[in-house]
Write an enzyme that holds these catalytic residues in place. Structure first.
Site, short mmCIF file in Angstrom:
data_model
loop_
_atom_site.label_atom_id
_atom_site.label_comp_id
_atom_site.label_asym_id
_atom_site.label_seq_id
_atom_site.Cartn_x
_atom_site.Cartn_y
_atom_site.Cartn_z
N SER A 4 0.68 -1.18 -0.09
CA SER A 4 -0.07 -0.07 0.01
C SER A 4 0.79 1.20 0.15
O SER A 4 1.72 1.31 -0.73
CB SER A 4 -0.92 0.00 1.26
OG SER A 4 -2.13 0.71 0.95
N HIS A 28 -7.66 -5.60 -0.07
CA HIS A 28 -6.44 -5.01 0.19
C HIS A 28 -5.77 -5.58 1.44
O HIS A 28 -6.11 -5.33 2.42
CB HIS A 28 -6.80 -3.70 0.21
CG HIS A 28 -5.80 -2.56 0.56
ND1 HIS A 28 -4.93 -2.02 -0.67
CD2 HIS A 28 -5.10 -1.93 1.33
CE1 HIS A 28 -3.94 -1.19 -0.42
NE2 HIS A 28 -4.15 -1.33 0.98
#
Ligand code: GTR
Length: 438
Positions: A277, A418
């Site tokens: 990320s 995610h």
């Protein structure tokens, strides 16, 4: 009533979309026409046809474009100083040696520092290859081993009790273990090296005030020209191309690498830099600037990472600069709602890794990070790799879910959200084996 039923039906049919932050474009048909800058045409119009031309002329140009427009310029490397603070030869039930080392980023023990956590496989011939990456929640969150020192840095408060008054608590031990897969990495014959990113700069708009960004600036910033408007997330007189937090975190990774060059048990020529990320954005920027990283891995890095900005799918330049004004340089804000004017896009960032192997990973439900845009970056970096006789993702279409592809540029889109998972690590280990253990 009918309206409500219709809304519920639409919601039930689009679970991926509902899981993502609202107000962004998740509709492929609304992606604008977006010509990508050609990595193989130099600023003076020269067509780049050989790896030599790329290395001599174009690579530096592309790097400077990212420094000026996106991440900002980083200062010269500092001379580190380090101190080992612990060693356990029988960690992980005897499978690993665990060390903790404090790296003083300016060489001074009263200056800024980061705490490295290192696991070395006991049953492997030394020196071993390594994975190096920053973590979000402190070294103690990477593995439940109670002897790992609690993070000492500022951390964002968490209602789950793992961080209170911006300090780590015992409750956070092992919280991020699934994201690190320490045992798997050790069994694969690799070392794992990590530090908490907030050691280098606390992740908030005022974090620069107490970080290496301010400390180095006080010494070196004379050449900077102040921006017209006072920037957010940076000192009031910051130059428009002065580095942001991502630059600072990447700088920390390079200083960790300085330490690894001095660590006898690690083969510094075979260090893969990895991040998830915002820390995937960071590993890419570290890998672009510092060619000592032999493999560069981006896990779900999204906007400002592997995803193409010009697609305006999911998170956009404006959104990221608004939510996180401290991450990029002030110049990047010029491209808020104006991505078409960017002289680069993220395929050129991946190109900067060539000829070193790079890996881009996406997750199916992570539309905010634009999986297709991440794939297209990897794909559009391929022409640069070809100059070196290397193949990138190899395929023309985005592969199916959980079907990894690629040679010098690996790519997969994993099922799920995610995150960094065991599946992701299995792919990275396989990729590193292929390139490091030839
Ligand atoms: C999000 C941000 C993304 C990504 C992510 C993360 O809020 O919009 O760009 O970096 O955070 O780092 O978890």
């Amino acid at each position: 009533m009918w309206r409500l039923i219709c809304i519920l039906l639409v919601m039930a049919c689009t679970p991926d979309i509902e899981a993502q932050p609202a107000g962004a474009n998740y509709d492929e048909s609304k992606v604008p026409v977006y010509p990508l800058p050609d990595p193989l045409i130099a600023l003076d119009g020269t067509a780049i046809k050989t790896s030599g031309q790329w290395q001599k002329q174009r690579r530096g140009e592309v790097l400077r474009l990212f420094q000026t427009n996106v991440y900002g310029r980083s200062p010269e490397p500092t001379q580190i100083h380090f101190k080992q603070t612990s060693e356990e030869k029988k960690a992980l039930g005897g499978k690993a040696t665990r060390k903790e080392v404090t790296v003083f980023l300016t060489g001074k023990e009263d200056g800024p520092s980061m705490d490295l956590l290192i696991f070395l496989p006991n049953n492997a011939k030394k020196p071993v290859p390594a994975f190096l990456g920053l973590n979000f929640a402190g070294n103690h969150a990477v593995h439940a081993d109670p002897s790992i020192a609690l993070a000492r840095c500022w951390l964002p408060n968490n209602r789950d009790g793992t961080v209170t008054n911006n300090r780590a608590t015992e409750a956070g031990r092992g919280k991020e273990a699934s994201r690190w897969q320490v045992e798997k990495v050790i069994e694969g014959g690799y070392a794992l090296v990590t530090a908490c990113y907030c050691d280098i700069e606390p992740d908030h708009a005022e974090g620069y005030k107490t970080s290496i960004r301010s400390i180095l600036r006080a010494r070196k910033a004379k050449g900077f020209i102040a921006s017209a408007e006072p920037p957010k997330g940076a000192p009031a007189d910051a130059a428009p191309d002065e580095w942001g937090a991502i630059g600072a975190w990447a700088f920390g990774l390079s200083r960790a690498m300085d330490y690894l060059e001095k660590e006898n048990d690690i083969d510094e020529k075979h260090v893969a830099v990895i991040g998830h990320s915002r820390l995937g954005k960071t590993s890419l920027w570290a890998g672009a600037q510092d060619e000592r990283f032999a493999i560069v891995i981006s896990n779900d890095s999204g906007e400002g990472g592997a995803a193409l900005s010009k697609r305006r799918f999911g998170e956009t330049v404006e959104r990221i600069n608004t939510s996180f004004p401290h991450w990029f340089c002030t110049n990047f804000k010029r491209y808020n709602d104006n991505e078409q004017e960017l002289p680069v896009d993220q395929h050129m960032l991946i190109s900067l890794m060539a000829p070193r192997p790079a890996y881009v990973a996406s997750a199916e439900e992570d539309l905010w990070a634009d999986p297709k845009g991440e794939f297209l970056s990897a794909k559009n970096a391929e022409p640069v790799y070809r100059l070196f006789g290397l193949e990138g993702p190899g395929v023309t279409e985005m592969p199916g879910i959980d079907q990894p592809v690629g040679k010098a540029i690996g790519y997969h889109i994993r099922s799920g959200k995610h995150d960094v998972t065991e599946y992701d690590w299995e792919q990275y280990l396989r990729f590193a084996d292929k390139h490091f253990k030839k």
